[in-house]
Design a protein around this motif. Structure first.
Motif, PDB file in Angstrom:
ATOM      1  N   SER A 171       0.827  -1.199   0.000  1.00  0.00           N
ATOM      2  CA  SER A 171       0.000   0.000   0.000  1.00  0.00           C
ATOM      3  C   SER A 171       0.861   1.249   0.000  1.00  0.00           C
ATOM      4  O   SER A 171       1.838   1.333   0.742  1.00  0.00           O
ATOM      5  N   TYR A 172       0.488   2.222  -0.832  1.00  0.00           N
ATOM      6  CA  TYR A 172       1.204   3.497  -0.825  1.00  0.00           C
ATOM      7  C   TYR A 172       0.626   4.451   0.219  1.00  0.00           C
ATOM      8  O   TYR A 172       1.269   5.411   0.630  1.00  0.00           O
ATOM      9  N   ASP A 173      -0.620   4.172   0.635  1.00  0.00           N
ATOM     10  CA  ASP A 173      -1.244   4.981   1.687  1.00  0.00           C
ATOM     11  C   ASP A 173      -2.270   4.119   2.392  1.00  0.00           C
ATOM     12  O   ASP A 173      -3.171   3.571   1.764  1.00  0.00           O
ATOM     13  N   LYS A 174      -2.129   3.975   3.708  1.00  0.00           N
ATOM     14  CA  LYS A 174      -3.104   3.244   4.514  1.00  0.00           C
ATOM     15  C   LYS A 174      -3.961   4.263   5.249  1.00  0.00           C
ATOM     16  O   LYS A 174      -3.573   4.802   6.286  1.00  0.00           O
TER      17      LYS A 174
ATOM     18  N   VAL B 132      -6.917   1.543  -3.169  1.00  0.00           N
ATOM     19  CA  VAL B 132      -7.325   2.939  -3.289  1.00  0.00           C
ATOM     20  C   VAL B 132      -8.409   3.211  -2.258  1.00  0.00           C
ATOM     21  O   VAL B 132      -9.212   2.323  -1.938  1.00  0.00           O
ATOM     22  N   HIS B 133      -8.419   4.437  -1.743  1.00  0.00           N
ATOM     23  CA  HIS B 133      -9.374   4.778  -0.685  1.00  0.00           C
ATOM     24  C   HIS B 133     -10.345   5.881  -1.099  1.00  0.00           C
ATOM     25  O   HIS B 133     -11.262   6.204  -0.342  1.00  0.00           O
ATOM     26  N   SER B 134     -10.130   6.449  -2.261  1.00  0.00           N
ATOM     27  CA  SER B 134     -10.968   7.557  -2.710  1.00  0.00           C
ATOM     28  C   SER B 134     -11.190   7.456  -4.215  1.00  0.00           C
ATOM     29  O   SER B 134     -10.257   7.118  -4.954  1.00  0.00           O
ATOM     30  N   PRO B 135     -12.391   7.765  -4.694  1.00  0.00           N
ATOM     31  CA  PRO B 135     -12.606   7.772  -6.145  1.00  0.00           C
ATOM     32  C   PRO B 135     -11.639   8.692  -6.885  1.00  0.00           C
ATOM     33  O   PRO B 135     -11.266   8.407  -8.027  1.00  0.00           O
TER      34      PRO B 135
END
Length: 271
Positions: free
Chosen positions: A56-59, A95-98
């Protein structure tokens, strides 16, 4: 419906070899990521196991504001692109956001929808519109048959190659349990089902400001899942789990996965 999904040259599902999705929970730096990725590529190459590298690049779902989240989208995707080019890897990240989907899709071979976000319709639809293969993790709060509606959302927006991942269900506070009936139930969607053995032994929030885990039980659950018909296994791997910046307590070290993978391959052959 034939239960097969593809990501580039890799296939998983009915009649296919056991798939391994593995890597560190989060990108810590390039050198650590390269060490883990190159080890896993060599090991799976020797064993003849299809391999997808995950990091993951961002958790965005860490327990505490002080928890390490990763290098961020730009630096993290640059690292993943370099690993992809250098080692010839198939790459997966979440991914966490559209708003992140388009940029991530330029690098990733598979887009992962995190378990906590698996019912976020806008995120599912945007990821599906990229036409990239998806790995959708079942939320800890869902029944396995609930994934049918999520698969329907993804297919309605154009997704065709969809992997589903079982990662345990909430069992009281700070604990998870696994119902292995969920594997054949989710396979009825026509999607290959991956079993996340290391997140299934996580103790969410169990250390107060971070999650705990019981990594010693991950191999037990992995063997049981393959015996139950799982199409692949998901494992978090670190060269020194006790020093990992994320999910160390439930990550496996190199000797553990070296011992485990031949067992899983043998069980898959029997099944």
């Amino acid at each position: 419906m034939i239960r097969i999904a593809r990501a580039g040259r890799i296939e998983a599902g009915a009649g296919k070899d056991l798939l391994l999705i593995a890597g560190p929970c989060v990108i810590e730096d390039y050198d650590t990521s390269y060490t883990i990725a190159s080890f896993l590529k060599d090991l799976t190459g020797r064993l003849g196991i299809p391999f997808i590298f995950k990091a993951s690049y961002d958790k965005a779902n860490r327990t505490s504001i002080s928890s390490y989240r990763g290098p961020g989208k730009k630096e993290g995707l640059d690292i993943l692109q370099t690993l992809k080019d250098t080692l010839g890897l198939t790459i997966l990240s979440d991914v966490h956001s559209p708003a992140d989907v388009a940029e991530a899709a330029e690098v990733l071979d598979i887009i992962q929808i995190p378990a906590f976000l698996c019912r976020q319709t806008d995120l599912i639809l945007e990821a599906s519109k990229s036409l990239k293969p998806l790995n959708i993790k079942k939320g800890q709060f869902l029944a396995p048959w609930d994934m049918d509606n999520i698969v329907g959302k993804a297919r309605s927006a154009g997704a065709r190659d969809i992997f589903l991942t079982e990662r345990g269900s909430s069992f009281g506070y700070n604990n998870l349990t696994v119902d292995f009936r969920g594997i054949p139930i989710m396979q009825k969607t026509g999607c290959p089902v991956i079993f996340d053995a290391t997140h299934s032994v996580q103790l969410p929030g169990g250390q107060g400001k971070s999650s705990g885990g019981q990594r010693e039980y991950a191999p037990v659950l992995a063997r049981a899942a393959v015996a139950a018909g799982a199409d692949g296994i998901f494992l978090e791997i670190h060269k020194n789990p006790d020093q990992a910046l994320c999910d160390g307590p439930n990550s496996l070290d190199f000797p553990m996965i070296e011992a485990l993978l031949p067992q899983l391959k043998a069980i898959k052959t029997i099944v």
